[in-house]
Motif scaffolding. Sequence first.
Motif, PDB file in Angstrom:
ATOM      1  N   GLU A 206      19.528  27.551 -93.754  1.00  9.35           N
ATOM      2  CA  GLU A 206      20.669  26.309 -93.894  1.00  9.35           C
ATOM      3  C   GLU A 206      20.155  25.162 -94.298  1.00  9.35           C
ATOM      4  O   GLU A 206      20.803  24.545 -95.390  1.00  9.35           O
ATOM      5  N   ILE A 207      19.091  24.845 -94.157  1.00  7.42           N
ATOM      6  CA  ILE A 207      18.469  23.595 -94.656  1.00  7.42           C
ATOM      7  C   ILE A 207      18.143  23.637 -96.232  1.00  7.42           C
ATOM      8  O   ILE A 207      18.481  22.849 -96.968  1.00  7.42           O
ATOM      9  N   LYS A 209      19.857  25.740 -98.206  1.00  5.90           N
ATOM     10  CA  LYS A 209      21.213  25.771 -98.925  1.00  5.90           C
ATOM     11  C   LYS A 209      21.662  24.251 -98.911  1.00  5.90           C
ATOM     12  O   LYS A 209      22.257  23.917 -99.893  1.00  5.90           O
ATOM     13  N   ASP A 210      21.542  23.594 -97.966  1.00  3.04           N
ATOM     14  CA  ASP A 210      21.965  22.138 -98.007  1.00  3.04           C
ATOM     15  C   ASP A 210      21.172  21.412 -98.997  1.00  3.04           C
ATOM     16  O   ASP A 210      21.722  20.375 -99.815  1.00  3.04           O
ATOM     17  N   GLN A 211      19.914  21.492 -99.011  1.00  5.66           N
ATOM     18  CA  GLN A 211      19.380  20.826-100.352  1.00  5.66           C
ATOM     19  C   GLN A 211      19.676  21.173-101.626  1.00  5.66           C
ATOM     20  O   GLN A 211      19.696  20.463-102.688  1.00  5.66           O
ATOM     21  N   LEU A 212      19.847  22.585-101.989  1.00  8.16           N
ATOM     22  CA  LEU A 212      20.436  23.019-103.052  1.00  8.16           C
ATOM     23  C   LEU A 212      21.850  22.591-103.417  1.00  8.16           C
ATOM     24  O   LEU A 212      21.989  22.372-104.747  1.00  8.16           O
ATOM     25  N   ARG A 213      22.666  22.304-102.676  1.00  9.89           N
ATOM     26  CA  ARG A 213      24.102  21.967-102.838  1.00  9.89           C
ATOM     27  C   ARG A 213      23.872  20.469-103.070  1.00  9.89           C
ATOM     28  O   ARG A 213      24.729  20.069-103.983  1.00  9.89           O
ATOM     29  N   GLN A 214      23.144  19.748-102.505  1.00 13.26           N
ATOM     30  CA  GLN A 214      22.930  18.217-102.830  1.00 13.26           C
ATOM     31  C   GLN A 214      22.114  18.185-104.379  1.00 13.26           C
ATOM     32  O   GLN A 214      22.455  17.221-105.067  1.00 13.26           O
ATOM     33  N   ALA A 226      17.629  30.442-101.736  1.00  8.11           N
ATOM     34  CA  ALA A 226      17.199  30.059-100.401  1.00  8.11           C
ATOM     35  C   ALA A 226      16.224  31.042 -99.773  1.00  8.11           C
ATOM     36  O   ALA A 226      15.373  30.756 -99.069  1.00  8.11           O
ATOM     37  N   LYS A 227      16.508  32.419-100.334  1.00  5.54           N
ATOM     38  CA  LYS A 227      15.492  33.484 -99.887  1.00  5.54           C
ATOM     39  C   LYS A 227      14.003  33.163-100.373  1.00  5.54           C
ATOM     40  O   LYS A 227      13.073  33.273 -99.846  1.00  5.54           O
ATOM     41  N   GLY A 228      14.176  32.695-101.752  1.00  5.31           N
ATOM     42  CA  GLY A 228      12.817  32.315-102.114  1.00  5.31           C
ATOM     43  C   GLY A 228      12.009  31.154-101.459  1.00  5.31           C
ATOM     44  O   GLY A 228      11.024  30.961-101.130  1.00  5.31           O
ATOM     45  N   LYS A 229      12.830  30.141-100.978  1.00 10.68           N
ATOM     46  CA  LYS A 229      12.357  28.931-100.204  1.00 10.68           C
ATOM     47  C   LYS A 229      12.058  29.614 -98.710  1.00 10.68           C
ATOM     48  O   LYS A 229      10.790  29.019 -98.177  1.00 10.68           O
ATOM     49  N   LEU A 230      12.557  30.608 -98.314  1.00  8.58           N
ATOM     50  CA  LEU A 230      12.198  31.132 -97.025  1.00  8.58           C
ATOM     51  C   LEU A 230      10.872  31.786 -97.027  1.00  8.58           C
ATOM     52  O   LEU A 230      10.171  31.599 -96.323  1.00  8.58           O
ATOM     53  N   ASN A 231      10.685  32.498 -98.393  1.00 14.61           N
ATOM     54  CA  ASN A 231       9.343  33.053 -98.326  1.00 14.61           C
ATOM     55  C   ASN A 231       8.263  32.217 -98.510  1.00 14.61           C
ATOM     56  O   ASN A 231       7.086  32.351 -97.818  1.00 14.61           O
TER      57      ASN A 231
END
Length: 275
Positions: A206-207, A209-214, A226-231
Motif C-alpha cells: 500500500e505504501i 502504491k501511494d508513492q507511485l500514485r504521487q 509495487a511487487k518490485g518494491k516489495l522484493n
Amino acid sequence: MAKITAAEVNKLRQTTGAGMMDCKNALVEAEGDFDKAIEILRKKGQKVAAKRADRESSEGAVIAKVNAENTSGVIISLNCETDFVAKNDTFVILANELAELALQYATKEEFLAADFKGNTVADKLTEQTGVIGEKIEIGAYKKLDAAFVGSYIHAGNKIATLVGLSAAVADADVAAKDVAMQAAAMNPVALDESGVDQSIIDKEIEIAKDQLRQEGKPEAMLDNIAKGKLNRFFKDNTLVNQSFIKDSKLSVAEYVKTYDKGLTIVAFERVALEG
C-alpha cells in the motif's frame, strides 16, 4: 538480645545479595535466626515490589547463552528501571547466572519456578527488587534449537542474538557468530520472505502504491511496480536475503554457503532493549 557477628551478617549477605545494614537489621529482628532473617528480607522485597509494580522496567541486560554442544540457546532480558543499575557488575553477573540456568527450561513459566540458590527465580527477582529498590523482572525469554547454534551479545548488553545453522560444519562457530552479528546490526523482520507477516506485506504494498500514485504512475502499472518494491523490501529486511555486512557482494545466505554448499540458516532470535 542475640549477639550478631560480622560473619553471620556476611553469610546472610552472600546468600541473599542484600546490603550489609539490611542483613544486620534482619538478623537483629530475627534474634539471630538465619532462616527467619531470610524471610524478613524476602518480605521486604515483596513490599518494595508491590510499590513498584506499575513502574516501567525498560532498562536492563540482555544475555544470550548456548549449551556446550551448541545445539540449544536462550536469550533473556533481566529488566530494571535505570541504566545505572543495568550497568552494575553485580546486576550483570546475576543476569548471566540466570541465563545459564534458563538453558535448562523450555518456557519462561518453568524458568521462573525453577530453583536458584535455594529460592525460585521469581522469589529471587522479588528479593532483588527489595535489595536494589527498583522493579526487577525477566522481560524477553527466547529459546532456539538447531544442529548448530551460535550467539552474539552487543557491547553494553542491550542487544543479543541467536542463530541456528542446518549443520555443525567446520568453522560453524565463525559463520554463526557473523550471522548473529548481522542480525544484531541490521534488525531483520524475519528469516526469509515466508516469515514476513501478511499485515506487513500488505502495508508495504500500500505504501509503494501511494508513492507511485504521487509520482503519477498509471493505475494499471501499480501492481507490477509495487511487487518490485516489495522484493526490495524482502532483500533489505529478511536475514538470508540481506547483503552481508562484511562483504556486500554476497547475501547472508550466500555467505554461509562459503563454509559448506549445503549449509543454511534455519532460524534466528533477536532481543533488544530500546530504553
